[in-house]
Design a protein around this motif. Structure first.
Motif, PDB file in Angstrom:
ATOM      1  N   VAL A  69       0.841  -1.195   0.000  1.00  0.00           N
ATOM      2  CA  VAL A  69       0.000   0.000   0.000  1.00  0.00           C
ATOM      3  C   VAL A  69       0.877   1.246   0.000  1.00  0.00           C
ATOM      4  CG1 VAL A  69      -1.961  -1.061   1.194  1.00  0.00           C
ATOM      5  CG2 VAL A  69      -0.114  -0.044   2.523  1.00  0.00           C
ATOM      6  N   PRO A  70       0.333   2.370  -0.463  1.00  0.00           N
ATOM      7  CA  PRO A  70       1.071   3.621  -0.325  1.00  0.00           C
ATOM      8  C   PRO A  70       1.206   3.988   1.156  1.00  0.00           C
ATOM      9  CG  PRO A  70      -0.811   3.845  -1.824  1.00  0.00           C
ATOM     10  CD  PRO A  70      -0.967   2.554  -1.114  1.00  0.00           C
ATOM     11  N   GLY A  71       2.318   4.587   1.533  1.00  0.00           N
ATOM     12  CA  GLY A  71       2.502   5.036   2.910  1.00  0.00           C
ATOM     13  C   GLY A  71       1.718   6.317   3.159  1.00  0.00           C
ATOM     14  N   PRO A  72       1.739   6.760   4.411  1.00  0.00           N
ATOM     15  CA  PRO A  72       2.470   6.175   5.542  1.00  0.00           C
ATOM     16  C   PRO A  72       1.717   5.033   6.220  1.00  0.00           C
ATOM     17  CG  PRO A  72       1.440   8.240   6.197  1.00  0.00           C
ATOM     18  CD  PRO A  72       1.160   8.078   4.736  1.00  0.00           C
ATOM     19  N   LEU A  73       2.503   4.185   6.918  1.00  0.00           N
ATOM     20  CA  LEU A  73       1.951   3.063   7.662  1.00  0.00           C
ATOM     21  C   LEU A  73       2.258   3.214   9.151  1.00  0.00           C
ATOM     22  CD1 LEU A  73       3.168   0.020   5.507  1.00  0.00           C
ATOM     23  CD2 LEU A  73       1.080   1.350   5.230  1.00  0.00           C
ATOM     24  N   CYS A 104      -5.634 -16.538   7.272  1.00  0.00           N
ATOM     25  CA  CYS A 104      -4.216 -16.864   7.123  1.00  0.00           C
ATOM     26  C   CYS A 104      -3.400 -15.619   7.470  1.00  0.00           C
ATOM     27  CB  CYS A 104      -3.911 -17.346   5.701  1.00  0.00           C
ATOM     28  SG  CYS A 104      -4.098 -16.085   4.436  1.00  0.00           S
ATOM     29  N   PRO A 105      -2.099 -15.760   7.688  1.00  0.00           N
ATOM     30  CA  PRO A 105      -1.281 -14.591   8.020  1.00  0.00           C
ATOM     31  C   PRO A 105      -1.308 -13.545   6.899  1.00  0.00           C
ATOM     32  CG  PRO A 105      -0.093 -16.610   8.501  1.00  0.00           C
ATOM     33  CD  PRO A 105      -1.309 -17.018   7.738  1.00  0.00           C
ATOM     34  N   ILE A 106      -1.406 -12.283   7.295  1.00  0.00           N
ATOM     35  CA  ILE A 106      -1.412 -11.158   6.360  1.00  0.00           C
ATOM     36  C   ILE A 106      -0.189 -10.294   6.656  1.00  0.00           C
ATOM     37  CG2 ILE A 106      -2.730  -9.224   5.439  1.00  0.00           C
ATOM     38  CD1 ILE A 106      -4.290 -11.811   5.241  1.00  0.00           C
ATOM     39  N   THR A 107       0.567  -9.956   5.636  1.00  0.00           N
ATOM     40  CA  THR A 107       1.717  -9.071   5.799  1.00  0.00           C
ATOM     41  C   THR A 107       1.437  -7.768   5.068  1.00  0.00           C
ATOM     42  OG1 THR A 107       3.264 -10.924   5.929  1.00  0.00           O
ATOM     43  CG2 THR A 107       4.187  -8.770   5.386  1.00  0.00           C
ATOM     44  N   LEU A 108       1.572  -6.647   5.791  1.00  0.00           N
ATOM     45  CA  LEU A 108       1.338  -5.315   5.231  1.00  0.00           C
ATOM     46  C   LEU A 108       2.682  -4.626   5.039  1.00  0.00           C
ATOM     47  CD1 LEU A 108      -0.887  -3.141   4.561  1.00  0.00           C
ATOM     48  CD2 LEU A 108      -0.568  -2.335   6.913  1.00  0.00           C
ATOM     49  N   GLU A 109       2.902  -4.059   3.852  1.00  0.00           N
ATOM     50  CA  GLU A 109       4.170  -3.383   3.592  1.00  0.00           C
ATOM     51  C   GLU A 109       3.957  -2.177   2.692  1.00  0.00           C
ATOM     52  OE1 GLU A 109       7.132  -2.196   4.385  1.00  0.00           O
ATOM     53  OE2 GLU A 109       7.670  -4.284   4.841  1.00  0.00           O
ATOM     54  N   ASN A 110       4.767  -1.160   2.907  1.00  0.00           N
ATOM     55  CA  ASN A 110       4.810  -0.016   2.008  1.00  0.00           C
ATOM     56  C   ASN A 110       5.085  -0.517   0.579  1.00  0.00           C
ATOM     57  OD1 ASN A 110       6.988   1.838   0.590  1.00  0.00           O
ATOM     58  ND2 ASN A 110       5.609   3.170   1.722  1.00  0.00           N
ATOM     59  N   ASP A 111       4.412   0.086  -0.415  1.00  0.00           N
ATOM     60  CA  ASP A 111       4.512  -0.441  -1.780  1.00  0.00           C
ATOM     61  C   ASP A 111       5.930  -0.383  -2.345  1.00  0.00           C
ATOM     62  OD1 ASP A 111       4.467   2.336  -1.979  1.00  0.00           O
ATOM     63  OD2 ASP A 111       2.767   2.416  -3.365  1.00  0.00           O
TER      64      ASP A 111
END
Length: 211
Positions: A69-73, A104-111
């Motif tokens: 996703v676009p930041g900020p996080l 299930c496990p979800i990982t969120l990261e800056n694009d």
């Protein structure tokens, strides 16, 4: 299967892949943010289930979901915090909402960070200990690999050069400030300038999808 979801200001892309990284199915569509993140995420869940069904799979085959996703996080709370190019996304618990749907496990990261990791693992950055990945899309950002590891910085937003001031007072930016780099070279800013200055029969406008 692993699932990747790339949420951008202008498009959303999905990819199903094997643990080896081999992509077996993909799809993309315009973002069309409604202003209500719950509605937007529900539509994404429906997209994923449609993609799985077309591939002859169901939710139980998902081992992990990665969301860029676009930041900020806010990494501690696993939330997206007011990204300039996603209308209405004020403080969105993306991880918990998707985990409830897919189990299930979800990982969120800056694009930009996610793209830097992908290039380091599978692309042009294989074998490099240090690299910088620049993303020029609706927004502008960067991901950094330093010493062979992703460098997020203290707040998790290292490399986010799109909102570095380059002019004062400068052009207004989607983030609410003025003079940001993104307000000059981001995709949305460039499209606006094209529409303002190019003639109606411009080939450039046609190729950019603006006519």
């Amino acid at each position: 299967m692993f699932l990747g979801i790339d949420i951008g200001g202008s498009k959303i892309a999905y990819a199903l892949c094997q643990p080896s990284g081999e992509i077996v199915a993909r799809w993309r569509r315009p973002t069309e943010a409604s202003g209500d993140p719950a509605t937007d995420l529900a539509r994404m869940v429906a997209d994923v289930r449609s993609l799985l069904a077309k591939s002859g799979l169901d939710d139980r085959k998902l081992l992990r979901v990665g969301v860029s996703v676009p930041g900020p996080l806010d990494r501690e709370r696993q939330r997206v915090i007011r990204p300039p190019n996603l209308r209405g996304w004020e403080s969105v618990p993306v991880v918990s909402l998707l985990a409830a749907e897919f189990g299930c496990p979800i990982t969120l990261e800056n694009d930009a960070n996610a793209a830097a990791l992908a290039e380091h693992r599978f692309g042009a950055g294989q074998g490099a200990r240090d690299l910088a990945y620049l993303t020029m899309s609706t927004g502008v950002g960067a991901g950094l690999i330093l010493g062979g590891r992703l460098h997020r910085g203290r707040s998790g937003n290292a490399g986010e050069l799109g909102h570095t001031p380059v002019e004062w007072p400068g052009e207004p930016c989607a983030c609410g400030l003025r003079g940001c780099l993104e307000a000059y070279v981001g995709g949305a800013a460039l499209s606006l300038r094209l529409r303002e200055h190019a003639p109606d029969d411009s080939q450039t406008l046609r190729l950019a999808g603006e006519r």
